[in-house]
Scaffold this motif. Structure first.
Motif, PDB file in Angstrom:
ATOM      1  N   ILE A   1     104.042  -0.297  14.373  1.00  0.00           N
ATOM      2  CA  ILE A   1     103.292   0.643  15.184  1.00  0.00           C
ATOM      3  C   ILE A   1     102.775   1.750  14.276  1.00  0.00           C
ATOM      4  N   SER A   2     101.505   2.045  14.382  1.00  0.00           N
ATOM      5  CA  SER A   2     100.905   3.051  13.522  1.00  0.00           C
ATOM      6  C   SER A   2     101.234   4.457  14.005  1.00  0.00           C
ATOM      7  N   LYS A   3     101.131   5.415  13.089  1.00  0.00           N
ATOM      8  CA  LYS A   3     101.385   6.810  13.461  1.00  0.00           C
ATOM      9  C   LYS A   3     100.370   7.281  14.481  1.00  0.00           C
ATOM     10  N   THR A   4      99.156   6.747  14.436  1.00  0.00           N
ATOM     11  CA  THR A   4      98.135   7.141  15.403  1.00  0.00           C
ATOM     12  C   THR A   4      98.507   6.684  16.801  1.00  0.00           C
TER      13      THR A   4
ATOM     14  N   LYS B   1      82.768  11.086  14.032  1.00  0.00           N
ATOM     15  CA  LYS B   1      82.455   9.858  14.763  1.00  0.00           C
ATOM     16  C   LYS B   1      81.706   8.826  13.926  1.00  0.00           C
ATOM     17  N   SER B   2      81.532   9.108  12.636  1.00  0.00           N
ATOM     18  CA  SER B   2      80.686   8.248  11.807  1.00  0.00           C
ATOM     19  C   SER B   2      81.190   6.808  11.701  1.00  0.00           C
ATOM     20  N   GLY B   3      82.464   6.564  11.824  1.00  0.00           N
ATOM     21  CA  GLY B   3      82.997   5.205  11.732  1.00  0.00           C
ATOM     22  C   GLY B   3      83.178   4.530  13.075  1.00  0.00           C
ATOM     23  N   GLY B   4      82.824   5.209  14.151  1.00  0.00           N
ATOM     24  CA  GLY B   4      83.071   4.685  15.492  1.00  0.00           C
ATOM     25  C   GLY B   4      82.342   3.394  15.816  1.00  0.00           C
TER      26      GLY B   4
ATOM     27  N   THR C   1      96.515  20.967  19.162  1.00  0.00           N
ATOM     28  CA  THR C   1      95.408  20.449  18.373  1.00  0.00           C
ATOM     29  C   THR C   1      95.844  19.277  17.505  1.00  0.00           C
ATOM     30  N   LEU C   2      94.873  18.518  17.100  1.00  0.00           N
ATOM     31  CA  LEU C   2      95.044  17.483  16.088  1.00  0.00           C
ATOM     32  C   LEU C   2      94.251  17.933  14.873  1.00  0.00           C
ATOM     33  N   ASP C   3      94.770  17.649  13.690  1.00  0.00           N
ATOM     34  CA  ASP C   3      93.973  17.953  12.508  1.00  0.00           C
ATOM     35  C   ASP C   3      92.801  16.973  12.472  1.00  0.00           C
ATOM     36  N   GLN C   4      91.771  17.319  11.706  1.00  0.00           N
ATOM     37  CA  GLN C   4      90.539  16.530  11.662  1.00  0.00           C
ATOM     38  C   GLN C   4      90.791  15.073  11.272  1.00  0.00           C
ATOM     39  N   GLU C   5      91.644  14.856  10.292  1.00  0.00           N
ATOM     40  CA  GLU C   5      91.912  13.487   9.831  1.00  0.00           C
ATOM     41  C   GLU C   5      92.553  12.642  10.930  1.00  0.00           C
ATOM     42  N   THR C   6      93.555  13.188  11.608  1.00  0.00           N
ATOM     43  CA  THR C   6      94.239  12.448  12.676  1.00  0.00           C
ATOM     44  C   THR C   6      93.321  12.218  13.861  1.00  0.00           C
ATOM     45  N   ALA C   7      92.533  13.222  14.219  1.00  0.00           N
ATOM     46  CA  ALA C   7      91.583  13.072  15.326  1.00  0.00           C
ATOM     47  C   ALA C   7      90.561  11.979  15.015  1.00  0.00           C
TER      48      ALA C   7
ATOM     49  N   GLU D   1      90.949   9.431  12.880  1.00  0.00           N
ATOM     50  CA  GLU D   1      91.632   8.142  12.890  1.00  0.00           C
ATOM     51  C   GLU D   1      91.870   7.659  14.317  1.00  0.00           C
ATOM     52  N   ALA D   2      92.320   8.550  15.184  1.00  0.00           N
ATOM     53  CA  ALA D   2      92.560   8.190  16.584  1.00  0.00           C
ATOM     54  C   ALA D   2      91.259   7.772  17.257  1.00  0.00           C
ATOM     55  N   TYR D   3      90.181   8.477  16.967  1.00  0.00           N
ATOM     56  CA  TYR D   3      88.874   8.128  17.543  1.00  0.00           C
ATOM     57  C   TYR D   3      88.453   6.729  17.106  1.00  0.00           C
TER      58      TYR D   3
END
Length: 134
Positions: free
Chosen positions: A2-5, A78-81, A27-33, A35-37
């Motif tokens: 299971i991933s941390k995300t 959102k660039s990788g979405g 809040t979520l830090d930018q990196e985690t947000a 990754e979750a997105y």
């Protein structure tokens, strides 16, 4: 594995579901947000894949969209979405880089889709619950 995300998303939903009004805001830090997105966009693609294969209904796609919209509160990159969603639409999990039929739980593709749909439906019930900054 299971991933941390996914753990973070699950914990977020549990807190949101049980928090007294007004709901907790954090809040979520930018990196985690970000990754979750990407993970949730991948899930949107997987929902479409599962519907296309006949395992689920269109409602599952709507449910998968719910959490992705909630994550936008943290303003992820959102660039990788689009790429993550397209990868899911081919039946591949972003985190493992494997098709869902090769999942670590040993589920059939149909079983994996149903289990995921159950989770998306739970998230849809929580739609409107504050799980992030307003």
């Amino acid at each position: 594995m299971i991933s941390k995300t996914l753990v973070l998303l699950s914990a977020t939903l549990v807190v949101a579901a049980t928090a007294p009004a007004p709901a907790l805001a954090y809040t979520l830090d930018q990196e985690t947000a970000t990754e979750a997105y990407a993970v949730m966009r991948n899930m949107q693609g997987l929902a479409a894949y599962c519907v296309r294969k006949g395992y689920l209904t269109q409602e599952s796609i709507e449910h998968a969209n719910t959490l992705t919209a909630s994550l936008e509160r943290w303003q992820p990159d959102k660039s990788g979405g689009d790429a993550a969603q397209a990868y899911g639409a081919k039946g591949f999990l972003l985190e493992t880089r494997k098709p869902i039929k090769q999942n670590s739980e040993g589920l059939s593709e149909a079983e994996w889709c149903q289990q995921a749909a159950d989770g998306w439906a739970m998230w849809a019930v929580l739609d409107g619950v504050q799980i992030g900054p307003e």
